[in-house]
Design a protein around this motif. Structure first.
Motif, PDB file in Angstrom:
ATOM      1  N   ASP A   4     -37.191 -71.038 -24.332  1.00 52.52           N
ATOM      2  CA  ASP A   4     -35.851 -70.473 -24.385  1.00 52.52           C
ATOM      3  C   ASP A   4     -35.009 -71.387 -25.276  1.00 52.52           C
ATOM      4  OD1 ASP A   4     -34.828 -72.618 -22.953  1.00 52.52           O
ATOM      5  OD2 ASP A   4     -35.119 -71.624 -21.031  1.00 52.52           O
ATOM      6  N   ALA A   5     -33.737 -71.010 -25.457  1.00 42.97           N
ATOM      7  CA  ALA A   5     -32.903 -71.728 -26.422  1.00 42.97           C
ATOM      8  C   ALA A   5     -32.802 -73.217 -26.087  1.00 42.97           C
ATOM      9  CB  ALA A   5     -31.525 -71.095 -26.475  1.00 42.97           C
ATOM     10  N   SER A   6     -32.865 -73.576 -24.800  1.00 44.90           N
ATOM     11  CA  SER A   6     -32.676 -74.969 -24.427  1.00 44.90           C
ATOM     12  C   SER A   6     -33.876 -75.840 -24.821  1.00 44.90           C
ATOM     13  CB  SER A   6     -32.426 -75.075 -22.921  1.00 44.90           C
ATOM     14  OG  SER A   6     -33.575 -74.603 -22.240  1.00 44.90           O
ATOM     15  N   ASP A   7     -35.009 -75.186 -25.099  1.00 47.26           N
ATOM     16  CA  ASP A   7     -36.175 -75.939 -25.559  1.00 47.26           C
ATOM     17  C   ASP A   7     -36.132 -76.200 -27.061  1.00 47.26           C
ATOM     18  OD1 ASP A   7     -37.447 -76.179 -23.108  1.00 47.26           O
ATOM     19  OD2 ASP A   7     -38.256 -74.152 -23.267  1.00 47.26           O
ATOM     20  N   ARG A   8     -35.150 -75.593 -27.723  1.00 51.95           N
ATOM     21  CA  ARG A   8     -35.088 -75.727 -29.171  1.00 51.95           C
ATOM     22  C   ARG A   8     -34.216 -76.924 -29.522  1.00 51.95           C
ATOM     23  NH1 ARG A   8     -33.555 -70.177 -30.637  1.00 51.95           N
ATOM     24  NH2 ARG A   8     -35.387 -69.392 -29.568  1.00 51.95           N
ATOM     25  N   VAL A   9     -34.822 -77.938 -30.085  1.00 48.13           N
ATOM     26  CA  VAL A   9     -34.083 -79.146 -30.434  1.00 48.13           C
ATOM     27  C   VAL A   9     -33.403 -78.966 -31.795  1.00 48.13           C
ATOM     28  CG1 VAL A   9     -34.343 -81.603 -30.942  1.00 48.13           C
ATOM     29  CG2 VAL A   9     -35.537 -80.596 -28.997  1.00 48.13           C
ATOM     30  N   ILE A  10     -34.137 -78.383 -32.749  1.00 52.69           N
ATOM     31  CA  ILE A  10     -33.564 -78.115 -34.074  1.00 52.69           C
ATOM     32  C   ILE A  10     -33.650 -76.620 -34.338  1.00 52.69           C
ATOM     33  CG2 ILE A  10     -33.743 -78.531 -36.568  1.00 52.69           C
ATOM     34  CD1 ILE A  10     -35.223 -81.122 -35.951  1.00 52.69           C
ATOM     35  N   LEU A  58     -25.720 -85.374 -42.415  1.00 51.24           N
ATOM     36  CA  LEU A  58     -25.206 -86.222 -43.508  1.00 51.24           C
ATOM     37  C   LEU A  58     -24.783 -85.359 -44.694  1.00 51.24           C
ATOM     38  CD1 LEU A  58     -27.804 -89.154 -43.534  1.00 51.24           C
ATOM     39  CD2 LEU A  58     -25.356 -89.313 -43.002  1.00 51.24           C
ATOM     40  N   LEU A  59     -25.238 -84.123 -44.697  1.00 49.07           N
ATOM     41  CA  LEU A  59     -24.941 -83.212 -45.798  1.00 49.07           C
ATOM     42  C   LEU A  59     -24.733 -81.821 -45.208  1.00 49.07           C
ATOM     43  CD1 LEU A  59     -25.073 -82.945 -48.994  1.00 49.07           C
ATOM     44  CD2 LEU A  59     -27.420 -82.164 -48.639  1.00 49.07           C
ATOM     45  N   ALA A  60     -23.676 -81.159 -45.648  1.00 49.63           N
ATOM     46  CA  ALA A  60     -23.428 -79.794 -45.182  1.00 49.63           C
ATOM     47  C   ALA A  60     -24.056 -78.818 -46.161  1.00 49.63           C
ATOM     48  CB  ALA A  60     -21.921 -79.548 -45.093  1.00 49.63           C
ATOM     49  N   PRO A  61     -24.869 -77.877 -45.664  1.00 53.28           N
ATOM     50  CA  PRO A  61     -25.433 -76.896 -46.586  1.00 53.28           C
ATOM     51  C   PRO A  61     -24.344 -75.977 -47.148  1.00 53.28           C
ATOM     52  CG  PRO A  61     -26.110 -76.424 -44.316  1.00 53.28           C
ATOM     53  CD  PRO A  61     -25.310 -77.680 -44.280  1.00 53.28           C
ATOM     54  N   GLU A  62     -24.664 -75.382 -48.286  1.00 52.78           N
ATOM     55  CA  GLU A  62     -23.695 -74.451 -48.880  1.00 52.78           C
ATOM     56  C   GLU A  62     -23.501 -73.244 -47.957  1.00 52.78           C
ATOM     57  OE1 GLU A  62     -23.855 -73.382 -53.242  1.00 52.78           O
ATOM     58  OE2 GLU A  62     -24.519 -71.484 -52.359  1.00 52.78           O
ATOM     59  N   ARG A  63     -24.620 -72.768 -47.431  1.00 57.29           N
ATOM     60  CA  ARG A  63     -24.581 -71.660 -46.468  1.00 57.29           C
ATOM     61  C   ARG A  63     -25.588 -71.918 -45.367  1.00 57.29           C
ATOM     62  NH1 ARG A  63     -26.561 -67.060 -48.805  1.00 57.29           N
ATOM     63  NH2 ARG A  63     -26.341 -67.815 -50.934  1.00 57.29           N
ATOM     64  N   GLY A  64     -25.386 -71.257 -44.238  1.00 59.32           N
ATOM     65  CA  GLY A  64     -26.340 -71.375 -43.132  1.00 59.32           C
ATOM     66  C   GLY A  64     -25.872 -72.372 -42.090  1.00 59.32           C
ATOM     67  N   THR A  65     -26.641 -72.450 -41.008  1.00 58.91           N
ATOM     68  CA  THR A  65     -26.240 -73.314 -39.893  1.00 58.91           C
ATOM     69  C   THR A  65     -27.387 -74.222 -39.469  1.00 58.91           C
ATOM     70  OG1 THR A  65     -26.934 -71.612 -38.324  1.00 58.91           O
ATOM     71  CG2 THR A  65     -24.604 -71.664 -38.903  1.00 58.91           C
ATOM     72  N   VAL A  66     -26.999 -75.396 -38.986  1.00 58.36           N
ATOM     73  CA  VAL A  66     -27.950 -76.334 -38.386  1.00 58.36           C
ATOM     74  C   VAL A  66     -27.441 -76.651 -36.992  1.00 58.36           C
ATOM     75  CG1 VAL A  66     -29.038 -78.600 -38.527  1.00 58.36           C
ATOM     76  CG2 VAL A  66     -28.435 -77.376 -40.637  1.00 58.36           C
ATOM     77  N   ARG A  67     -28.243 -76.349 -35.996  1.00 59.33           N
ATOM     78  CA  ARG A  67     -27.889 -76.672 -34.612  1.00 59.33           C
ATOM     79  C   ARG A  67     -28.905 -77.654 -34.053  1.00 59.33           C
ATOM     80  NH1 ARG A  67     -24.291 -72.478 -32.937  1.00 59.33           N
ATOM     81  NH2 ARG A  67     -24.544 -72.960 -30.734  1.00 59.33           N
ATOM     82  N   LEU A  68     -28.397 -78.665 -33.365  1.00 59.01           N
ATOM     83  CA  LEU A  68     -29.254 -79.609 -32.641  1.00 59.01           C
ATOM     84  C   LEU A  68     -28.901 -79.499 -31.170  1.00 59.01           C
ATOM     85  CD1 LEU A  68     -29.096 -82.864 -34.832  1.00 59.01           C
ATOM     86  CD2 LEU A  68     -30.734 -80.984 -34.945  1.00 59.01           C
ATOM     87  N   PHE A  69     -29.896 -79.349 -30.321  1.00 55.96           N
ATOM     88  CA  PHE A  69     -29.680 -79.231 -28.875  1.00 55.96           C
ATOM     89  C   PHE A  69     -28.698 -78.096 -28.564  1.00 55.96           C
ATOM     90  CE2 PHE A  69     -29.692 -83.739 -30.253  1.00 55.96           C
ATOM     91  CZ  PHE A  69     -30.986 -84.060 -29.913  1.00 55.96           C
TER      92      PHE A  69
END
Ligand SMILES: Nc1ncnc2c1ncn2[C@@H]1O[C@H](COP(=O)(O)OP(=O)(O)O)[C@@H](O)[C@H]1O
Ligand SMILES: [Mg+2]
Length: 261
Positions: A4-10, A58-69
């Motif tokens: 489930d979503a909580s198992d997704r670290v990145i 350290l760097l923001a992508p031009e588009r898209g998302t990065v989620r941790l935890f």
């Protein structure tokens, strides 16, 4: 395992990165589950380091998302951002250690930044971290310039682990080490991961690292993740980069041997 979503670290979605006219990533999707050791491979200049820099914010992508935890790594709420940052450690090729600080102060740095524990506790924690990377208290006062390449990596690893991270991000951790030292370092990372259970995302082109550690292999080519599979299954990926990367019989045998059912 039911993820489930909580198992997704990145969790990366639609990540697009451009430097001027150089389109480096074009809609990258990547998930890394808890406890996985993901090895990212790809040609030189394909954007592996850049992807790791985006993962750690350290760097923001031009588009898209990065989620941790489950949280955006660049959450507009600085408190959320700080909490997320506490939960990962990193070891990048450049700037492995602060050259003006000795071993002790390098490892203590993230602990002191937090201002949560006093110096007595920091002292004990630093010695525990030193022991974890198989260094001794007598190494604590040494300056980075006095250390061998292998010791620098160990100290950098100890610093990356100082806040007891749930995620460790490594960029070519064995680059520049002799094969024996590289082997030792890979074994150390593997032993610590088994003991502490953290998730690993690392870039490597070292086949022994891949075969020895990876639970997943992600291939970055043509600006996308073209495969994300087990080390054994990566051999079946029909792509010129994959074929040339794993072309030797030694490489193929090593990857096949990872099939653990
Ligand atoms: N800060 C930057 N400014 C401009 N171009 C960059 C920057 N960082 C990386 N690049 C370019 O992005 C591409 C991917 O670089 P990098 O992520 O370092 O590749 P890899 O780690 O796979 O070898 C390369 O073409 C590189 O020149
Ligand atoms: Mg790189």
């Amino acid at each position: 395992m039911n993820e489930d979503a909580s198992d997704r670290v990145i969790e990366m979605r639609g990540v697009t990165t451009r430097f001027g006219s150089n389109l480096v990533h074009d809609g990258i999707d990547l998930d890394v589950g808890r406890g996985q050791i993901l090895c990212l491979v790809g040609g030189s200049g394909s954007g592996k380091t850049t992807l790791l820099r985006e993962i750690v914010g350290l760097l923001a992508p031009e588009r898209g998302t990065v989620r941790l935890f489950g949280h955006p790594v660049l959450d507009p709420d600085t408190r959320v951002q700080r909490d997320v940052r506490r939960r990962f450690g990193m070891l990048f090729q450049q700037g492995a250690l602060f050259s003006a600080l000795n071993v002790f102060d390098n490892i203590a740095f993230p602990l002191r930044e937090l201002r949560l524990v006093d110096e007595n506790v920091i002292h004990d924690l630093v010695l525990i971290k030193l022991a974890m990377v198989e260094l001794e208290p007598r190494h604590a006062p040494l300056m980075p310039a006095e250390l061998s390449g292998g010791m620098i990596k160990r100290v950098a690893l100890a610093r990356a682990l100082s806040l007891e991270p749930e995620l460790l991000v490594l960029d070519e951790p064995t680059a520049g080490l002799d094969p024996d030292l590289a082997d030792n370092f890979v074994q150390l990372i593997g032993a610590l991961q088994r003991q502490l259970g953290f998730t690993v995302a690392m870039v490597t082109h070292d086949l022994d690292t891949l075969a020895g550690l990876a639970t997943r292999v992600a291939v970055l080519a043509e600006r996308r993740i073209i495969a994300n599979c087990s080390p054994a299954d990566v051999l079946d990926v029909d792509h010129p980069f994959v074929r040339s990367f794993f072309c030797s019989e030694h490489a193929r045998a090593a990857m096949r041997a990872t099939r653990r059912t």
